[in-house]
Design a protein around this motif. Structure first.
Motif, PDB file in Angstrom:
ATOM      1  N   VAL A  79       0.851  -1.189   0.000  1.00 19.31           N
ATOM      2  CA  VAL A  79       0.000   0.000   0.000  1.00 19.31           C
ATOM      3  C   VAL A  79       0.886   1.238   0.000  1.00 19.31           C
ATOM      4  CG1 VAL A  79      -0.180  -0.128   2.527  1.00 19.31           C
ATOM      5  CG2 VAL A  79      -1.792   1.271   1.240  1.00 19.31           C
ATOM      6  N   CYS A  80       0.653   2.129  -0.963  1.00 18.70           N
ATOM      7  CA  CYS A  80       1.496   3.322  -1.069  1.00 18.70           C
ATOM      8  C   CYS A  80       0.698   4.609  -0.906  1.00 18.70           C
ATOM      9  CB  CYS A  80       2.248   3.327  -2.395  1.00 18.70           C
ATOM     10  SG  CYS A  80       1.165   3.269  -3.834  1.00 18.70           S
ATOM     11  N   ASP A  81      -0.574   4.503  -0.549  1.00 17.04           N
ATOM     12  CA  ASP A  81      -1.402   5.682  -0.299  1.00 17.04           C
ATOM     13  C   ASP A  81      -0.835   6.429   0.905  1.00 17.04           C
ATOM     14  OD1 ASP A  81      -3.297   7.564   0.296  1.00 17.04           O
ATOM     15  OD2 ASP A  81      -4.950   6.155   0.581  1.00 17.04           O
ATOM     16  N   PRO A  82      -0.460   7.710   0.756  1.00 15.67           N
ATOM     17  CA  PRO A  82       0.132   8.440   1.882  1.00 15.67           C
ATOM     18  C   PRO A  82      -0.797   8.554   3.083  1.00 15.67           C
ATOM     19  CG  PRO A  82      -0.408   9.937   0.082  1.00 15.67           C
ATOM     20  CD  PRO A  82      -0.544   8.548  -0.451  1.00 15.67           C
ATOM     21  N   ILE A 135      14.323   5.888 -12.772  1.00 20.73           N
ATOM     22  CA  ILE A 135      15.221   5.326 -11.759  1.00 20.73           C
ATOM     23  C   ILE A 135      14.448   4.829 -10.542  1.00 20.73           C
ATOM     24  CG2 ILE A 135      15.707   7.414 -10.390  1.00 20.73           C
ATOM     25  CD1 ILE A 135      18.712   6.533 -10.563  1.00 20.73           C
ATOM     26  N   ALA A 136      13.251   5.372 -10.333  1.00 20.18           N
ATOM     27  CA  ALA A 136      12.434   4.932  -9.197  1.00 20.18           C
ATOM     28  C   ALA A 136      11.968   3.487  -9.357  1.00 20.18           C
ATOM     29  CB  ALA A 136      11.226   5.847  -9.030  1.00 20.18           C
ATOM     30  N   LYS A 137      12.086   2.942 -10.565  1.00 20.76           N
ATOM     31  CA  LYS A 137      11.682   1.552 -10.799  1.00 20.76           C
ATOM     32  C   LYS A 137      12.827   0.572 -10.579  1.00 20.76           C
ATOM     33  CE  LYS A 137       8.210   2.904 -14.239  1.00 20.76           C
ATOM     34  NZ  LYS A 137       7.746   2.743 -15.649  1.00 20.76           N
ATOM     35  N   LEU A 169       7.735   6.025  -6.312  1.00 18.66           N
ATOM     36  CA  LEU A 169       8.823   6.690  -5.599  1.00 18.66           C
ATOM     37  C   LEU A 169       8.788   6.342  -4.108  1.00 18.66           C
ATOM     38  CD1 LEU A 169      11.195   8.623  -6.015  1.00 18.66           C
ATOM     39  CD2 LEU A 169       9.610  10.537  -5.646  1.00 18.66           C
ATOM     40  N   THR A 170       7.599   6.284  -3.547  1.00 16.77           N
ATOM     41  CA  THR A 170       7.450   5.885  -2.146  1.00 16.77           C
ATOM     42  C   THR A 170       8.031   4.495  -1.924  1.00 16.77           C
ATOM     43  OG1 THR A 170       5.475   7.240  -1.817  1.00 16.77           O
ATOM     44  CG2 THR A 170       5.762   5.362  -0.333  1.00 16.77           C
ATOM     45  N   ARG A 171       7.712   3.587  -2.819  1.00 14.50           N
ATOM     46  CA  ARG A 171       8.218   2.216  -2.696  1.00 14.50           C
ATOM     47  C   ARG A 171       9.733   2.162  -2.867  1.00 14.50           C
ATOM     48  NH1 ARG A 171       3.147  -0.206  -6.198  1.00 14.50           N
ATOM     49  NH2 ARG A 171       1.810  -0.649  -4.394  1.00 14.50           N
ATOM     50  N   ALA A 172      10.251   2.965  -3.796  1.00  8.50           N
ATOM     51  CA  ALA A 172      11.697   2.971  -4.038  1.00  8.50           C
ATOM     52  C   ALA A 172      12.454   3.476  -2.811  1.00  8.50           C
ATOM     53  CB  ALA A 172      12.018   3.841  -5.251  1.00  8.50           C
ATOM     54  N   ILE A 173      11.961   4.545  -2.200  1.00 13.14           N
ATOM     55  CA  ILE A 173      12.637   5.104  -1.029  1.00 13.14           C
ATOM     56  C   ILE A 173      12.547   4.137   0.145  1.00 13.14           C
ATOM     57  CG2 ILE A 173      12.621   6.980   0.660  1.00 13.14           C
ATOM     58  CD1 ILE A 173      11.645   8.828  -1.600  1.00 13.14           C
ATOM     59  N   ALA A 174      11.386   3.524   0.337  1.00  8.79           N
ATOM     60  CA  ALA A 174      11.231   2.564   1.434  1.00  8.79           C
ATOM     61  C   ALA A 174      12.165   1.371   1.247  1.00  8.79           C
ATOM     62  CB  ALA A 174       9.781   2.097   1.518  1.00  8.79           C
ATOM     63  N   GLU A 175      12.275   0.886   0.016  1.00  9.13           N
ATOM     64  CA  GLU A 175      13.169  -0.248  -0.240  1.00  9.13           C
ATOM     65  C   GLU A 175      14.629   0.155  -0.048  1.00  9.13           C
ATOM     66  OE1 GLU A 175      14.147  -3.630  -3.667  1.00  9.13           O
ATOM     67  OE2 GLU A 175      12.444  -2.259  -3.909  1.00  9.13           O
TER      68      GLU A 175
END
Length: 344
Positions: free
Chosen positions: A63-66, A126-128, A167-173
């Motif tokens: 879930v990436c909903d802020p 790059i976020a992917k 982008l949220t997922r990329a930063i979290a990973e």
């Protein structure tokens, strides 16, 4: 089921440590300061950070909903875990700018929102690519970058929701990867450098110096940055310079950092009953006053009454740092020296 926050987990342990008699068990006494610091403070702290960061990444993947309570909670748990070890700025944390990759703050020039907007506007692919994301500006990585995506209403209007999700997922990973490599380095190699001086450290005295410096650094961050930045001056308070104010965590970070530093000070006291009692009392006073502020974002720095209470906490910590310098340092046979906040 709601998971308990790290601060709630730390608080009972801290209270218990302050209440326990000062007699050390034979095993603890034999272990010594360095081993106790490793086994009770450093290694558990970084293991928790790695675990919570992995949970954050896994949650963001689902879930990436802020506005997701689940995602915000996972973010808070991981951020708590970082704050609890953020004073340990040496070894694996220092290598390859990993600490800054997790926590690029203070950001006095606003580089983080600029870097994020540039990525979002261009929909940079790059976020992917999680591996490639490590090459982006360090300002677009870590907990403060993720805070913008989860809590800043202006940032949430930028670009497309799909890209912000990616982008949220990329930063979290990226946070999870960085936390894991720090923990792995501590577990697999750096702990032995601490236990067996001769390479990175020439003696046990140098290791104790490093630990003392970490304690001193943690208190300096509290005085000058977590409290000093929003306080500014009386004529020009700076509430928007408070750490993590967008997510309402400014006061929480002060409390959590104090609760994390207190056990390290106790360990470094090395069984000295009088010194331990003195430090316990000083930490207890600072924590009690910090909890009474009731000002999550330090917005009250512009209001005289609230400002006075925040300044009182800052003064509590200054006195605590003086006690550590005047009493704990000589007891350990070390001085504060340079710390991670100093230049080369």
């Amino acid at each position: 089921m709601t998971r308990p926050s790290l601060s709630r987990l730390l608080a009972p342990a801290l209270a218990l440590s302050l209440a326990l008699p000062l007699t050390l068990t034979p095993a603890t006494a034999q272990a010594g300061v360095v081993e106790e610091a490793l086994e009770q403070h450093i290694l558990p702290g970084f293991e928790t950070l790695a675990q919570e960061a992995q949970q954050l990444s896994a949650t963001a993947a689902k879930v990436c909903d802020p506005g997701s309570v689940q995602l915000q909670q996972a973010y808070g748990e991981a951020f708590d875990a970082w704050v609890a070890v953020s004073h340990l700025r040496f070894g694996p944390t220092e290598r390859d700018n990993r600490a800054f990759a997790l926590a690029f703050w203070p950001d006095s020039r606003g580089k983080t929102p600029k870097a994020l907007r540039a990525l979002i506007t261009a929909e940079d692919p790059i976020a992917k690519d999680a591996a490639a994301y490590t090459s982006v500006s360090i300002a677009a990585r870590g907990f403060y970058a993720l805070e913008f995506l989860l809590y800043d209403t202006d940032m949430q209007q930028q670009g497309s929701a799909d890209y912000r999700c990616q982008l949220t997922r990329a930063i979290a990973e990226d946070i999870a990867t960085t936390a894991d490599v720090i923990w792995t380095d501590w577990r697999d190699s750096y702990a032995d450098k601490i236990r067996h001086p001769g390479d990175r450290y020439r003696s046990e005295a140098e290791v104790k110096q490093e630990l003392f410096k970490a304690l001193n650094t943690g208190l300096q961050i509290l005085i000058d940055m977590r409290l000093g930045r929003p306080l500014g001056t009386y004529d020009r308070p700076r509430p928007k310079r408070a750490e993590a104010y967008r997510s309402g965590r400014s006061q929480h970070h002060v409390i959590l950092a104090l609760e994390a530093l207190a056990p390290l000070a106790r360990i470094l006291s090395d069984g000295d009953a009088d010194l331990t009692a003195k430090l316990d009392g000083a930490f207890d006073t600072a924590i009690k006053h910090a909890k009474r502020l009731d000002d999550p974002t330090f917005a009250g720095v512009a209001e005289p009454g609230t400002r006075l209470r925040i300044e009182a906490v800052q003064q509590d910590i200054r006195k605590l740092r003086e006690t550590i310098g005047e009493d704990l340092g000589p007891a350990l046979g070390v001085e504060a020296g340079f710390n991670a906040l100093d230049g080369d």
